[in-house]
Scaffold this motif. Structure first.
Motif, PDB file in Angstrom:
ATOM      1  N   PRO B   2       0.841  -1.204   0.000  1.00  0.00           N
ATOM      2  CA  PRO B   2       0.000   0.000   0.000  1.00  0.00           C
ATOM      3  C   PRO B   2       0.878   1.257   0.000  1.00  0.00           C
ATOM      4  O   PRO B   2       2.037   1.213   0.427  1.00  0.00           O
ATOM      5  CB  PRO B   2      -0.784  -0.125   1.303  1.00  0.00           C
ATOM      6  CG  PRO B   2      -0.031  -1.069   2.164  1.00  0.00           C
ATOM      7  CD  PRO B   2       0.722  -1.973   1.247  1.00  0.00           C
ATOM      8  N   GLU B  84      -5.210  10.160   0.147  1.00  0.00           N
ATOM      9  CA  GLU B  84      -5.494   9.275  -0.991  1.00  0.00           C
ATOM     10  C   GLU B  84      -4.467   8.152  -0.997  1.00  0.00           C
ATOM     11  O   GLU B  84      -3.264   8.405  -0.908  1.00  0.00           O
ATOM     12  CB  GLU B  84      -5.416  10.068  -2.304  1.00  0.00           C
ATOM     13  CG  GLU B  84      -5.857   9.229  -3.490  1.00  0.00           C
ATOM     14  CD  GLU B  84      -5.916  10.046  -4.775  1.00  0.00           C
ATOM     15  OE1 GLU B  84      -6.006  11.295  -4.707  1.00  0.00           O
ATOM     16  OE2 GLU B  84      -5.843   9.430  -5.842  1.00  0.00           O
ATOM     17  N   GLU B  86      -3.192   4.063  -2.436  1.00  0.00           N
ATOM     18  CA  GLU B  86      -3.280   2.920  -3.335  1.00  0.00           C
ATOM     19  C   GLU B  86      -3.198   1.673  -2.464  1.00  0.00           C
ATOM     20  O   GLU B  86      -2.310   1.582  -1.601  1.00  0.00           O
ATOM     21  CB  GLU B  86      -2.100   2.913  -4.307  1.00  0.00           C
ATOM     22  CG  GLU B  86      -2.325   3.762  -5.533  1.00  0.00           C
ATOM     23  CD  GLU B  86      -1.070   3.859  -6.383  1.00  0.00           C
ATOM     24  OE1 GLU B  86      -1.076   4.688  -7.304  1.00  0.00           O
ATOM     25  OE2 GLU B  86      -0.085   3.128  -6.105  1.00  0.00           O
ATOM     26  N   LEU B  88      -5.975   0.106  -0.567  1.00  0.00           N
ATOM     27  CA  LEU B  88      -6.682   0.358   0.698  1.00  0.00           C
ATOM     28  C   LEU B  88      -6.856  -0.915   1.523  1.00  0.00           C
ATOM     29  O   LEU B  88      -6.633  -0.905   2.738  1.00  0.00           O
ATOM     30  CB  LEU B  88      -8.045   1.006   0.399  1.00  0.00           C
ATOM     31  CG  LEU B  88      -8.924   1.324   1.604  1.00  0.00           C
ATOM     32  CD1 LEU B  88      -8.220   2.247   2.595  1.00  0.00           C
ATOM     33  CD2 LEU B  88     -10.247   1.960   1.153  1.00  0.00           C
ATOM     34  N   ARG B 114     -16.224   5.537  -4.894  1.00  0.00           N
ATOM     35  CA  ARG B 114     -14.876   5.264  -4.386  1.00  0.00           C
ATOM     36  C   ARG B 114     -14.948   4.791  -2.941  1.00  0.00           C
ATOM     37  O   ARG B 114     -15.898   5.071  -2.226  1.00  0.00           O
ATOM     38  CB  ARG B 114     -13.982   6.489  -4.557  1.00  0.00           C
ATOM     39  CG  ARG B 114     -13.668   6.676  -6.043  1.00  0.00           C
ATOM     40  CD  ARG B 114     -12.865   7.907  -6.303  1.00  0.00           C
ATOM     41  NE  ARG B 114     -11.461   7.755  -5.939  1.00  0.00           N
ATOM     42  CZ  ARG B 114     -10.544   8.670  -6.213  1.00  0.00           C
ATOM     43  NH1 ARG B 114     -10.884   9.781  -6.835  1.00  0.00           N
ATOM     44  NH2 ARG B 114      -9.281   8.482  -5.864  1.00  0.00           N
ATOM     45  N   TYR B 116     -13.629   4.154   1.006  1.00  0.00           N
ATOM     46  CA  TYR B 116     -12.917   4.886   2.047  1.00  0.00           C
ATOM     47  C   TYR B 116     -13.089   4.194   3.394  1.00  0.00           C
ATOM     48  O   TYR B 116     -13.997   3.360   3.575  1.00  0.00           O
ATOM     49  CB  TYR B 116     -13.432   6.333   2.133  1.00  0.00           C
ATOM     50  CG  TYR B 116     -14.854   6.461   2.599  1.00  0.00           C
ATOM     51  CD1 TYR B 116     -15.921   6.360   1.716  1.00  0.00           C
ATOM     52  CD2 TYR B 116     -15.131   6.669   3.946  1.00  0.00           C
ATOM     53  CE1 TYR B 116     -17.236   6.452   2.159  1.00  0.00           C
ATOM     54  CE2 TYR B 116     -16.449   6.766   4.397  1.00  0.00           C
ATOM     55  CZ  TYR B 116     -17.488   6.657   3.498  1.00  0.00           C
ATOM     56  OH  TYR B 116     -18.781   6.746   3.936  1.00  0.00           O
ATOM     57  N   TYR B 132      -8.709   7.107   1.473  1.00  0.00           N
ATOM     58  CA  TYR B 132      -9.607   7.205   0.316  1.00  0.00           C
ATOM     59  C   TYR B 132      -8.879   6.597  -0.873  1.00  0.00           C
ATOM     60  O   TYR B 132      -7.718   6.918  -1.124  1.00  0.00           O
ATOM     61  CB  TYR B 132      -9.887   8.691   0.103  1.00  0.00           C
ATOM     62  CG  TYR B 132     -10.807   9.055  -1.021  1.00  0.00           C
ATOM     63  CD1 TYR B 132     -12.183   8.919  -0.889  1.00  0.00           C
ATOM     64  CD2 TYR B 132     -10.298   9.607  -2.192  1.00  0.00           C
ATOM     65  CE1 TYR B 132     -13.029   9.298  -1.912  1.00  0.00           C
ATOM     66  CE2 TYR B 132     -11.146   9.986  -3.218  1.00  0.00           C
ATOM     67  CZ  TYR B 132     -12.508   9.839  -3.069  1.00  0.00           C
ATOM     68  OH  TYR B 132     -13.336  10.224  -4.076  1.00  0.00           O
ATOM     69  N   GLU B 133      -9.559   5.669  -1.558  1.00  0.00           N
ATOM     70  CA  GLU B 133      -8.870   4.972  -2.651  1.00  0.00           C
ATOM     71  C   GLU B 133      -9.352   5.485  -4.000  1.00  0.00           C
ATOM     72  O   GLU B 133     -10.559   5.622  -4.201  1.00  0.00           O
ATOM     73  CB  GLU B 133      -9.123   3.479  -2.553  1.00  0.00           C
ATOM     74  CG  GLU B 133      -8.262   2.670  -3.493  1.00  0.00           C
ATOM     75  CD  GLU B 133      -8.477   1.177  -3.293  1.00  0.00           C
ATOM     76  OE1 GLU B 133      -7.492   0.488  -2.981  1.00  0.00           O
ATOM     77  OE2 GLU B 133      -9.621   0.725  -3.420  1.00  0.00           O
TER      78      GLU B 133
END
Lengths: 133, 133
Positions: B2, B84, B86, B88, B114, B116, B132-133
């Motif tokens: 991540p 934000e 990558e 999640l 999206r 979260y 948040y992805e």
């Protein structure tokens, strides 16, 4: 015309750096860019530079600093948000003309030569805002 | 692995939108991108999209929401920071494995599709963090 460009950084007040790093660096996995004493601000700061904006952990190193008083009053958490601006002088005049309470009526010089000023949370709805040129 | 990309937005809790807009839009000169009701979050939100990251003013529209309780307890000010990310799901597993207290153990779906999840301030040093992805 002054212009707000972006969120430059978010400063998070911590009582001790070890606990702060345990979450932000070790658990969340942010890469520590730098950690150093900033005597001008009476603080030790750990910087995490992201693709957009920075997160800074700030720990007071002076017992009578604003940061120390913040920690005593509110506890650890977000201390201020810094916005990068173009036209700092014009923006400060614009804010003064609208009766906004400034902590720094004229810009201060940071250790890196860039100019900044803080707006009092009383005028922003409870947010300590730094403007950075 | 991540990866935390950037500060996506900063949400500022306001008691009434007029007072919030008076500072952020009129005095500071931020350009209002959008203002709308978000029933899923029990809030009215004013969005200011900057070159990097957004500032959002959030006003509770439900009397028993977390946002309303926040305002009663802490008063207006910064409510949360959203990062934000990558990856999640992997990040949430990594946080759980380290004993970090999550408000959402599995991602929730936002109105824009999206995903979260929120991390409890108890584990972050007093900061409500949204991923948040």
């Amino acid at each position: 015309m002054p212009h707000i460009k972006r969120i430059h950084h978010l400063a998070i007040a911590v009582r001790d750096m070890g606990t702060g790093l345990e979450f932000w660096q070790q658990a969340l996995g942010l890469e520590l860019s730098e950690r150093r004493q900033v005597p001008m601000e009476g603080a030790e700061i750990a910087f995490f530079r992201l693709e957009g904006g920075e997160i800074e952990l700030v720990r007071p190193t002076e017992p009578d600093s604003g940061l120390q008083r913040f920690l005593e009053k509110r506890g650890p958490g977000i201390h201020h948000v810094c916005l990068e601006v173009e036209g700092l002088d014009a923006l400060l005049e614009q804010l003064k003309a609208r009766g906004v309470r400034l902590i720094n009526e004229t810009p201060r010089l940071g250790e890196n030569g860039r100019r900044y000023a803080f707006i009092h949370p009383e005028s922003t709805g409870g947010v300590l805002v730094e403007l950075y040129e």
